[in-house]
Design an enzyme around this catalytic site. Structure first.
Site, PDB file in Angstrom:
ATOM      1  N   ASP A 422       0.855  -1.180   0.000  1.00 42.59           N
ATOM      2  CA  ASP A 422       0.000   0.000   0.000  1.00 42.59           C
ATOM      3  C   ASP A 422       0.896   1.236   0.000  1.00 42.59           C
ATOM      4  O   ASP A 422       1.818   1.351   0.827  1.00 42.59           O
ATOM      5  CB  ASP A 422      -0.920   0.004   1.222  1.00 42.59           C
ATOM      6  CG  ASP A 422      -1.922   1.142   1.200  1.00 42.59           C
ATOM      7  OD1 ASP A 422      -3.037   0.919   0.713  1.00 42.59           O
ATOM      8  OD2 ASP A 422      -1.570   2.255   1.652  1.00 42.59           O
ATOM      9  N   ILE A 423       0.654   2.151  -0.948  1.00 38.24           N
ATOM     10  CA  ILE A 423       1.445   3.382  -1.003  1.00 38.24           C
ATOM     11  C   ILE A 423       1.059   4.264   0.191  1.00 38.24           C
ATOM     12  O   ILE A 423      -0.127   4.543   0.422  1.00 38.24           O
ATOM     13  CB  ILE A 423       1.194   4.127  -2.319  1.00 38.24           C
ATOM     14  CG1 ILE A 423       1.595   3.244  -3.515  1.00 38.24           C
ATOM     15  CG2 ILE A 423       1.961   5.448  -2.360  1.00 38.24           C
ATOM     16  CD1 ILE A 423       1.272   3.843  -4.865  1.00 38.24           C
ATOM     17  N   GLU A 465      -4.551   2.471  -4.265  1.00 41.57           N
ATOM     18  CA  GLU A 465      -3.087   2.482  -4.140  1.00 41.57           C
ATOM     19  C   GLU A 465      -2.548   1.146  -3.649  1.00 41.57           C
ATOM     20  O   GLU A 465      -1.415   1.063  -3.176  1.00 41.57           O
ATOM     21  CB  GLU A 465      -2.658   3.604  -3.186  1.00 41.57           C
ATOM     22  CG  GLU A 465      -3.073   3.409  -1.735  1.00 41.57           C
ATOM     23  CD  GLU A 465      -4.460   3.943  -1.420  1.00 41.57           C
ATOM     24  OE1 GLU A 465      -4.724   4.232  -0.246  1.00 41.57           O
ATOM     25  OE2 GLU A 465      -5.275   4.077  -2.355  1.00 41.57           O
TER      26      GLU A 465
END
Length: 554
Positions: A422-423, A465
């Site tokens: 996950d960004i 994301e």
């Protein structure tokens, strides 16, 4: 029949076949003891050679007759063979002296067995004799549809006759093979176009059998009898009903004139109606029907040619198959108009070869259409399973790939590690730098992941994301080190965008497949939970889900 019974009967059959191979029959053993290296089958007969004389009923109706004269110096005294072919209906009478034969093209039993594609007679005129051969046949329905008479030594005449039979039989064999191939394609695709092709091919096979006389070889298998002209015209109308719309479509007529479909249907059903009406017509009317069918065929070919040329000039490459299918038909139309001798002699073979070529071009076009349908299906599947922004497999495709990996590792007992990525603070990136920069970040992260993994690894965009990494066959410790290097590559990919104030990091959770304990959902939950633990621990790190305390709820 039960499976056990089927296996028993199959085994019994195999045993019988094996016994037949290993233990030859007594007759074969006796042949070996006698020292013979050949096999004699059959038995002597006292049955006379079949011969059918001519009767007044056979020779009734409108007929034409010709004399084949002797050479100026009289016959040489050597055997002379006369073969009469290209007769489509009725009895043919060949006579020389006291020798006479009447034969029908639709019943090979009435013909001299030395001639297979025509009605022939071998005679030995006396040396110096001038007595001619007499040949008569039923009056043809159309001008130039006249029989061909071949005179010469028996061997070359019979060889030419046999060659004709081979060409006629080969055309029918090719048509049957194309129909079987279309049947296999239909069973695979369930595309009804292949069923239409199979039906059209069946009609053309029957038409070719009537046209070339194979309907009566070696014995009649179609009830043609004395109504060969009616059969031939009815099947000619049915064949045109299928061929003319097919030629129009092959040449791109549908694409040039989308509103031509009703006209095609009118041609189809009009000719089919004529085919159904032909058996009830009188002989005097058949000639008009034959002329009308010839004109409709010429007109249909010319219209298809015009459509094909226009479609090709407009860049429609698919019309080339239709133009190629028209070539032999146009050659025949031109040769018929100029009374070309080769067409008069080889009319049946030319017609059958042209129709066979048309069937091959239609099969080619069908396969091209099938290829386009498959390409469109693959493109739609690609669109349905690919993320439009990053080009990575989407969530649906990723879960399918994960399920396949789980089946394989469960079967092969190998390791499987997944990473859930996950960004970090992606919403803040969108808020501070705009959604365009956010999209650039997603594309850069996807590119960094795709270029850094092994060929057997897979990268999936799960949505937003979030990304999923599948690493089959990699031990957990090695996978953890690999994911940490990927985390660093993501930082470098964000820096490469050169957006002031932009920092791109990612939190990654790792989970390993537990055979006998996990299912797909449980494996994803552990990886997702490990990712959230990495975020709570300060972000920009990899957390191994196997290190979680089992007592802590996910």
């Amino acid at each position: 029949m039960g499976v056990r019974q089927w296996r028993y009967e199959t085994g019994t059959l195999l045993v019988v076949l094996l016994m037949g191979v290993l233990f030859p029959d007594p007759a074969r053993a006796r042949m070996a003891e006698a020292g013979r290296d050949f096999l004699l089958v059959g038995a002597p007969t006292d049955e006379p050679t079949p011969h059918r004389g001519c009767t007044p009923a056979m020779l009734a109706g409108p007929r034409e007759q010709v004399e084949v004269p002797a050479p100026p110096g009289g016959w040489s005294g050597q055997p002379q063979a006369l073969d009469v072919f290209n007769v489509f209906a009725g009895e043919v009478r060949v006579q020389h002296g006291d020798r006479e034969i009447c034969g029908n093209m639709h019943d090979a039993r009435t013909r001299d067995s030395r001639f297979r594609a025509g009605i022939g007679l071998v005679a030995v005129p006396a040396a110096g004799s001038h007595e001619p051969f007499l040949v008569s046949w039923q009056a043809p329905l159309k001008a130039r549809w006249v029989p061909t008479l071949r005179l010469g030594a028996p061997s070359p005449v019979q060889q030419n006759d046999t060659a004709r039979l081979l060409v006629r039989a080969a055309c029918i064999a090719v048509a049957i093979a194309l129909a079987l191939s279309a049947l296999m394609a239909y069973l695979t695709t369930r595309d009804r176009s292949f069923l239409v092709y199979i039906g059209a091919t069946f009609v053309m096979v029957v038409w070719q059998a009537i046209l070339g006389g194979l309907s009566g070889y070696p014995e009649p298998w179609l009830p043609v009898g004395e109504r060969g002209a009616w059969w031939l015209l009815a099947l000619t109308a049915a064949t045109q009903a299928l061929v003319l719309p097919a030629l129009w479509r092959l040449n791109g007529g549908d694409r040039l004139l989308p509103r031509s479909r009703p006209a095609q249907q009118g041609v189809l059903w009009g000719l089919m109606g004529l085919a159904a009406l032909v058996p009830w017509l009188r002989w005097e009317t058949l000639a008009l029907v034959a002329q009308g069918l010839q004109l409709s065929f010429i007109l249909g070919c010319l219209l298809s040619l015009a459509a094909g040329m226009r479609a090709w000039l407009r860049g429609d490459c698919w019309a080339l198959a239709g133009l190629a299918a028209l070539v032999p038909l146009l050659v025949m139309i031109t040769a018929d108009a100029s009374s070309a001798e080769w067409l008069l002699e080889y009319r049946v073979e030319a017609l059958q070869l042209s129709v066979t070529w048309l069937l091959m071009m239609a099969a080619y076009a069908l396969n091209q259409r099938l290829g386009r349908l498959r390409q469109q299906r693959d493109e739609l599947r690609q669109l349905a399973e690919t993320d439009g922004l990053t080009g990575l497999p989407n969530r649906r495709a990723g879960l399918q790939q994960l399920a396949r990996h789980l089946e394989r590792v469960d079967r092969e007992r190998g390791p499987l590690v997944i990473g859930f990525l996950d960004i970090d603070l992606f919403k803040d990136i969108n808020d501070r730098h705009g959604h365009a920069v956010g999209d650039q970040v997603l594309v850069a992260v996807a590119r960094a992941l795709r270029t850094a993994v092994r060929s057997e690894d897979e990268v999936v965009r799960m949505g937003g994301e979030e990304f999923l990494l599948l690493m089959p066959g990699m031990p957990r410790e090695a996978a953890s080190a690999r994911l940490d290097r990927l985390r660093q590559r993501i930082i470098e990919a964000g820096q490469a965008l050169q957006v002031p104030g932009l920092e791109v990091t990612a939190s990654i959770g790792l989970a390993q497949w537990r055979p006998g304990e996990d299912d797909l959902a449980a494996l994803l939950r552990r990886a997702d939970h490990a990712m959230y633990v990495a975020k709570r621990a300060g972000r920009n790190r990899v957390f191994d889900g196997e290190e979680l305390d089992p007592s802590v709820p996910e």
